[in-house]
Design a protein around this motif. Structure first.
Motif, PDB file in Angstrom:
ATOM      1  N   ASP A  23       0.860  -1.179   0.000  1.00 37.30           N
ATOM      2  CA  ASP A  23       0.000   0.000   0.000  1.00 37.30           C
ATOM      3  C   ASP A  23       0.901   1.235   0.000  1.00 37.30           C
ATOM      4  O   ASP A  23       1.767   1.384   0.860  1.00 37.30           O
ATOM      5  CB  ASP A  23      -0.880  -0.032   1.254  1.00 37.30           C
ATOM      6  N   TRP A  26       1.666   3.135   3.264  1.00 46.44           N
ATOM      7  CA  TRP A  26       2.430   2.569   4.374  1.00 46.44           C
ATOM      8  C   TRP A  26       3.692   3.367   4.676  1.00 46.44           C
ATOM      9  O   TRP A  26       4.121   3.439   5.819  1.00 46.44           O
ATOM     10  CB  TRP A  26       2.834   1.128   4.087  1.00 46.44           C
ATOM     11  N   LEU A  38       6.909   4.509   8.655  1.00 47.36           N
ATOM     12  CA  LEU A  38       6.269   3.289   8.182  1.00 47.36           C
ATOM     13  C   LEU A  38       5.078   2.956   9.068  1.00 47.36           C
ATOM     14  O   LEU A  38       5.227   2.865  10.292  1.00 47.36           O
ATOM     15  CB  LEU A  38       7.250   2.112   8.201  1.00 47.36           C
ATOM     16  N   GLN A  39       3.911   2.784   8.462  1.00 44.80           N
ATOM     17  CA  GLN A  39       2.753   2.254   9.179  1.00 44.80           C
ATOM     18  C   GLN A  39       2.987   0.753   9.290  1.00 44.80           C
ATOM     19  O   GLN A  39       2.959   0.042   8.286  1.00 44.80           O
ATOM     20  CB  GLN A  39       1.455   2.549   8.422  1.00 44.80           C
ATOM     21  N   THR A  41       1.655  -2.618  10.702  1.00 41.96           N
ATOM     22  CA  THR A  41       0.434  -3.208  11.242  1.00 41.96           C
ATOM     23  C   THR A  41       0.624  -4.695  11.490  1.00 41.96           C
ATOM     24  O   THR A  41       0.849  -5.464  10.552  1.00 41.96           O
ATOM     25  CB  THR A  41      -0.757  -2.967  10.292  1.00 41.96           C
ATOM     26  N   ASN A  54       1.917  -6.090   8.101  1.00 39.44           N
ATOM     27  CA  ASN A  54       1.431  -5.540   6.845  1.00 39.44           C
ATOM     28  C   ASN A  54       1.111  -6.640   5.823  1.00 39.44           C
ATOM     29  O   ASN A  54       1.204  -6.422   4.622  1.00 39.44           O
ATOM     30  CB  ASN A  54       2.430  -4.540   6.254  1.00 39.44           C
TER      31      ASN A  54
END
Length: 171
Positions: A23, A26, A38-39, A41, A54
């Motif tokens: 994505d 991110w 950076l996201q 998850t 992610n």
């Protein structure tokens, strides 16, 4: 402030597995402040029983940052069933079974007091550190057994790269 989105791509991991997608949201890059955010998850998908970041596991996603850039990991646990944490560790060591003291960079971990037990579903944390040593590292879940089960990504700190990037691979 100059902010850029990263390039994204789609990569088939295996014929029997659906496409894993990066994505573009991110990773955000602030070239003026030399910061890569950076996201991150945990348990984004059910891949590997939720033991993924992610939607990737076993190092199949690599974040590359230039040396001396600030890295911010916006950690969120999306897994409804398991607690998770994140810690940056050196790849020169064998895969740790749990938390490593100290992490590869000062402050390169989610809440230290809960690194071992992890953060519960819906909980978040923000990790901020300076990637001041070129080399290869892992961003791994320090909850005992999670990293060993494949819950880790690659972090490359590069003396030659000029721009952070996020790349998926099949290995």
């Amino acid at each position: 402030m100059t902010k850029l989105s990263t390039l994204c791509g789609v990569l088939l991991l295996a014929p029997s597995i659906c496409a894993a997608q990066i994505d573009c949201n991110w990773l955000t890059v602030d070239t003026t402040a030399k910061t890569a955010t950076l996201q991150l998850t945990a348990g984004l998908t059910q891949l590997n029983g939720g033991l993924n970041f992610n939607g990737f596991n076993d190092g199949k996603l690599t974040l590359t940052v230039p040396t001396n850039w600030t890295v911010v990991l916006r950690f969120a646990n999306h897994d409804a069933n398991l607690p998770h944490s994140a810690e940056v560790v050196d790849t020169a060591k064998p895969m740790p079974a749990g938390p490593v003291e100290p992490p590869a960079f000062p402050r390169a971990m989610t809440v230290q007091a809960r690194l071992l037990q992890g953060l519960g579903s819906g909980e978040t944390d923000s990790v901020r550190f300076v990637a001041n040593k070129a080399g290869s590292y892992m961003i791994f879940c320090a909850v005992p057994g999670h990293g060993l089960a494949g819950m880790w990504l690659r972090l490359k700190v590069s003396a030659t790269e000029k721009q952070p990037k996020l790349v998926a691979s099949s290995t």
